[in-house]
Each structure stands twice: as C-alpha cells, then as structure tokens.
Design an enzyme around this catalytic site. Structure first.
Site, PDB file in Angstrom:
ATOM      1  N   ARG A   1     -10.574 -10.684   8.508  1.00 27.10           N
ATOM      2  CA  ARG A   1      -9.383 -10.475   7.662  1.00 27.10           C
ATOM      3  C   ARG A   1      -9.503 -11.227   6.343  1.00 27.10           C
ATOM      4  O   ARG A   1      -9.089 -10.752   5.293  1.00 27.10           O
ATOM      5  CB  ARG A   1      -8.097 -10.873   8.418  1.00 27.10           C
ATOM      6  CG  ARG A   1      -6.843 -10.793   7.536  1.00 27.10           C
ATOM      7  CD  ARG A   1      -5.545 -10.590   8.329  1.00 27.10           C
ATOM      8  NE  ARG A   1      -5.451 -11.446   9.493  1.00 27.10           N
ATOM      9  CZ  ARG A   1      -5.163 -12.756   9.470  1.00 27.10           C
ATOM     10  NH1 ARG A   1      -4.938 -13.351   8.324  1.00 27.10           N
ATOM     11  NH2 ARG A   1      -5.096 -13.448  10.587  1.00 27.10           N
TER      12      ARG A   1
ATOM     13  N   TYR B   1       3.071   8.543  -9.487  1.00 24.79           N
ATOM     14  CA  TYR B   1       2.757   8.896  -8.111  1.00 24.79           C
ATOM     15  C   TYR B   1       4.004   8.594  -7.268  1.00 24.79           C
ATOM     16  O   TYR B   1       4.507   7.468  -7.287  1.00 24.79           O
ATOM     17  CB  TYR B   1       1.543   8.104  -7.616  1.00 24.79           C
ATOM     18  CG  TYR B   1       1.238   8.380  -6.167  1.00 24.79           C
ATOM     19  CD1 TYR B   1       0.797   9.637  -5.764  1.00 24.79           C
ATOM     20  CD2 TYR B   1       1.428   7.414  -5.192  1.00 24.79           C
ATOM     21  CE1 TYR B   1       0.554   9.909  -4.431  1.00 24.79           C
ATOM     22  CE2 TYR B   1       1.180   7.682  -3.852  1.00 24.79           C
ATOM     23  CZ  TYR B   1       0.749   8.935  -3.484  1.00 24.79           C
ATOM     24  OH  TYR B   1       0.517   9.213  -2.166  1.00 24.79           O
TER      25      TYR B   1
ATOM     26  N   ASP C   1      -2.876   2.380 -12.693  1.00 21.99           N
ATOM     27  CA  ASP C   1      -3.362   3.110 -11.523  1.00 21.99           C
ATOM     28  C   ASP C   1      -4.515   3.988 -12.014  1.00 21.99           C
ATOM     29  O   ASP C   1      -4.300   4.971 -12.725  1.00 21.99           O
ATOM     30  CB  ASP C   1      -2.216   3.958 -10.947  1.00 21.99           C
ATOM     31  CG  ASP C   1      -2.634   4.713  -9.680  1.00 21.99           C
ATOM     32  OD1 ASP C   1      -3.839   4.965  -9.499  1.00 21.99           O
ATOM     33  OD2 ASP C   1      -1.746   5.059  -8.886  1.00 21.99           O
TER      34      ASP C   1
ATOM     35  N   LYS D   1      -9.644   8.903  -2.917  1.00 25.30           N
ATOM     36  CA  LYS D   1      -9.832  10.056  -3.784  1.00 25.30           C
ATOM     37  C   LYS D   1     -11.280  10.119  -4.282  1.00 25.30           C
ATOM     38  O   LYS D   1     -12.188  10.203  -3.489  1.00 25.30           O
ATOM     39  CB  LYS D   1      -8.808  10.005  -4.917  1.00 25.30           C
ATOM     40  CG  LYS D   1      -7.372   9.657  -4.437  1.00 25.30           C
ATOM     41  CD  LYS D   1      -6.755  10.707  -3.540  1.00 25.30           C
ATOM     42  CE  LYS D   1      -5.451  10.273  -2.886  1.00 25.30           C
ATOM     43  NZ  LYS D   1      -4.416   9.785  -3.780  1.00 25.30           N
TER      44      LYS D   1
HETATM   45  C1  LIG Z   1      -3.246   9.091  -3.674  1.00 30.90           C
HETATM   46  C2  LIG Z   1      -2.726   8.235  -4.763  1.00 30.90           C
HETATM   47  C3  LIG Z   1      -2.192   6.971  -4.494  1.00 30.90           C
HETATM   48  C4  LIG Z   1      -2.020   6.443  -3.095  1.00 30.90           C
HETATM   49  O1  LIG Z   1      -3.225   6.235  -2.443  1.00 30.90           O
HETATM   50  P1  LIG Z   1      -3.373   6.274  -0.832  1.00 30.90           P
HETATM   51  O2  LIG Z   1      -4.810   5.969  -0.618  1.00 30.90           O
HETATM   52  O3  LIG Z   1      -2.963   7.643  -0.384  1.00 30.90           O
HETATM   53  O4  LIG Z   1      -2.457   5.232  -0.283  1.00 30.90           O
HETATM   54  C5  LIG Z   1      -1.751   6.219  -5.566  1.00 30.90           C
HETATM   55  N1  LIG Z   1      -1.840   6.671  -6.833  1.00 30.90           N
HETATM   56  C6  LIG Z   1      -2.355   7.880  -7.135  1.00 30.90           C
HETATM   57  C7  LIG Z   1      -2.425   8.313  -8.555  1.00 30.90           C
HETATM   58  C8  LIG Z   1      -2.812   8.706  -6.105  1.00 30.90           C
HETATM   59  O5  LIG Z   1      -3.315   9.921  -6.423  1.00 30.90           O
END
Ligand SMILES: *Cc1c(COP(=O)(O)O)cnc(C)c1O
Length: 373
Positions: A48, A100, A172, A197
C-alpha cells in the site's frame, strides 16, 4: 533526456531484473523483508505504501509529464479525489461547466460533506473564470478539450490567473496524454489521468494517476495515497506499462482518423455541428493549435433532432461499438446525456465518439449508413 516516444517504447523494461528479463516481472508481493536491524534494505515495506512495479509506472508518468513525481491510483476518479481530499479545510474549488460528470458528482455529493464548496465557470472565458474565484478558492480544475463538448481552455490564461491569485490548478489530462499536451509546462500544479483510457489503451485496465509538479504537493499526494489506500495493483500497473509502449503509434493514428472523420462529418447534411478542435471552424481551434501537438481522437457531433434521433443513430452503427469510455483500440459511440445523469448540461442531440484503430474508411462508411437511417 529522451524524447517521449523513447521513454514510452521502453516502459516497464528497466533491465534491472536479476534474471535479466527484458520485460520487468510483475512484483505481486504485498510485503517485503526487513533487515536484522529492522530496516528495509530495498526501501519497500508494504505494497500500500510502495511497490516496485507501481514505482516503475509512477516514475515513467512523472517523466512523461515533466513532474516531480506521480502517484498511481485504482481509478481516474480515485486520483481526482486525492487532489480534492488534500485541499485545506473549507476550500472553494472552480470547475468547468462542461466537465467529466464524475468530477461534478463527487464534489456535489461528497465534497460538500468534507466542507468543500465549488462553483462552475465557462473556462473558455477569462471573465467567467475571474468571476468564479472567491477569497477561499484554493483550486481551479481544468479539462481541455472538455468532456463531452470539446471546449478549449487557454492554459496560458489559466496559468496567469492562478499565478497572480496564488491559486493551485490541476488539469485532467485524460483526453490528451502528455504526447498531445503537457500542462505542467504552463505552470499547472497537478496533471490527473484516467489510465483507463489512452495510456493503458486496451479497455481492460481501470487506473488513475496524479502527477505533481512540486515536491510538497507530491509528498501530500503520496501520503494520502498510502493513507486512504486506493492504490493501483501491480498487475494493472504492469498492463498499463505494456499499453504505454505502443501509445505513440496508437494515438497518432487515432488522431489522424479523428481529423478525417471530423472533416467528413462537417459537411454532412444531417449533422448540425461537429465538435473537434482540428476544424478551423471550431471556436477553440487557434488556442488548440498553440497548446496541443495533435487535436485528439474524441469527437462529438450534434445531430438533426433530439434524444430519440441520437439514440436511433447510435443503435445502428456496426463498426462503432455502443459503450461508454474511450481510448481503446475499438471505436466507441454513445448518446452522452443519458449516461451523465440528471445534473447533465449536455445537449440532447449530442453523440460522443472515441476513434479507435479501425480503418477510417470503414468508420466513415459506418457513420454515413447510421446517419442516413
Ligand atoms: C474516464 C474519465 C475520468 C474518470 O476515470 P476512471 O478511470 O473511469 O475513474 C476522468 N476524467 C475524464 C476526462 C475521463 O474521460
């Protein structure tokens, strides 16, 4: 200092394994031997708080963004939550009005319980950002291109405002990856990623990361990561590094196809608007050109009709798969508003697409057929 493509091609291949493995093994151990004096000879004590496979991924992410260090989390939202949870008590946060939806939901449902307040701003307008700032604002959250309306925020403007006001800002970077945009170069304090992603890239890993520019922020995020415990497991770290090794070629091809599809759709009679910054008609095109190396592989379109028409179109594609998420090898299509929940401000006739690695001719033919229904 290597180019990003070279760092990526060697991700997870440090050559440090005692057996000489070219690809580093996955180190699954949750605990590590102590020396007879009680010390931890290899610095690891318990997974952890730190794990060699995770460290390897975190080091690469920090190098790709040019940050001090990175923390890998169990999802993109766990990473985002780490940034919010480590703010001082009673902080005010500014978020984009097109953001998001998970971020808005987290702040609305839980941020308020921690004593965080927030307001949203039109991040394409300097006046709107300035108007949203209060004496208690401690963080500005940026998403560019925004999800799902692909609004472009000028990183230089946000950087100047935040520097003048002494406010921390986070970007982000999920939709862009460091190959397209590197926010720390504009003075951002954090870049947050959903590794789910493009970075892992195959729709089979859930993960997130926070890259911090400064040592103090990095230390606070690291301490929170250990303390709250939503760490990324070693196997997911290893899969993410495997994905990173092909990121450059995947993303370049996906962006090239996306630009071709956006251009094709922009003259389609049944499409009211195409939201993609590669188009010179896009209101954010000039800003995007200055701060992005490629225009990204996400496209939204507004179709001629309402929700029913949009749902009909997404129900007829054959190459595009009907699912949420993005950044995988397969192209995805979705009616966005119906997944975002009641707080959604997304237009009813908006269809969001993640462009994958299929032939762009097949993707265009698929869309043309679906749009002609
Ligand atoms: C998918 C996404 C998230 C969240 O990510 P997770 O891995 O699903 O928790 C945050 N910001 C953007 C722009 C995203 O496309």
């Amino acid at each position: 200092m290597n180019d990003l493509e070279t760092i990526l091609a060697h991700a997870g291949c440090t050559g440090l394994s005692p057996a000489g493995d070219l690809v580093d093994p996955i180190q699954l151990s949750t605990t590590f031997q102590r020396g007879i004096d009680g010390s931890y000879p290899a610095e690891y004590s318990y997974t952890r708080s730190g794990n060699p496979t995770r460290s390897s991924l975190e080091d690469i992410l920090a190098r790709l963004e040019g940050g001090h260090s990175a923390g890998a989390f169990a999802s993109g939202m766990a990473a985002a939550a780490a940034v919010f949870a480590t703010l001082p008590a009673h902080s005010h946060v500014v978020i984009p009005d097109d953001v998001y939806h998970g971020v808005r939901h987290l702040l609305a449902e839980f941020g308020t319980r921690w004593g965080l307040s927030y307001s949203s701003a039109d991040m394409t307008s300097e006046e709107s950002i300035l108007a949203a700032l209060t004496a208690d604002t401690k963080l500005v959250w940026v998403e560019t291109p925004s999800n799902p309306q692909l609004q472009i925020t000028d990183l230089e403007t946000v950087g100047r405002i935040c520097r003048q006001r002494g406010v921390t800002w986070a970007v982000d970077g999920t939709w862009t990856t460091p190959l397209i945009q590197r926010p720390l170069e504009f003075g951002a304090n954090y870049v947050v990623h959903s590794l789910t992603k493009y970075l892992s890239g195959h729709s089979d890993v859930l993960g997130g990361a926070v890259v911090s520019a400064g040592a103090d922020d990095a230390e606070r995020i690291r301490s929170y990561q250990t303390s709250a415990g939503a760490v990324l497991d070693p196997f997911s770290c290893w899969l993410t590094m495997r994905g990173l090794r092909t990121l450059a070629v995947r993303l370049e091809r996906q962006c090239e196809s996306a630009a071709a599809i956006a251009s094709h759709l922009s003259s389609h009679p049944r499409v009211v608007d195409v939201l993609h910054p590669s188009l010179v008609t896009h209101v954010g095109h000039q800003t995007a050109k200055l701060q992005m190396r490629l225009y990204g592989a996400m496209i939204s379109i507004l179709v001629d009709g309402g929700a029913a028409r949009a749902l009909e179109i997404v129900s007829t594609t054959r190459v595009f798969q009907r699912a949420t998420s993005l950044g995988g090898t397969e192209s995805l299509i979705e009616h966005r508003r119906s997944i975002e929940g009641p707080a959604s401000v997304t237009p009813d006739n908006l269809i969001r697409m993640s462009i994958g690695l299929e032939s762009s001719r097949d993707l265009i033919a698929d869309l043309d057929a679906a749009l002609s229904t």
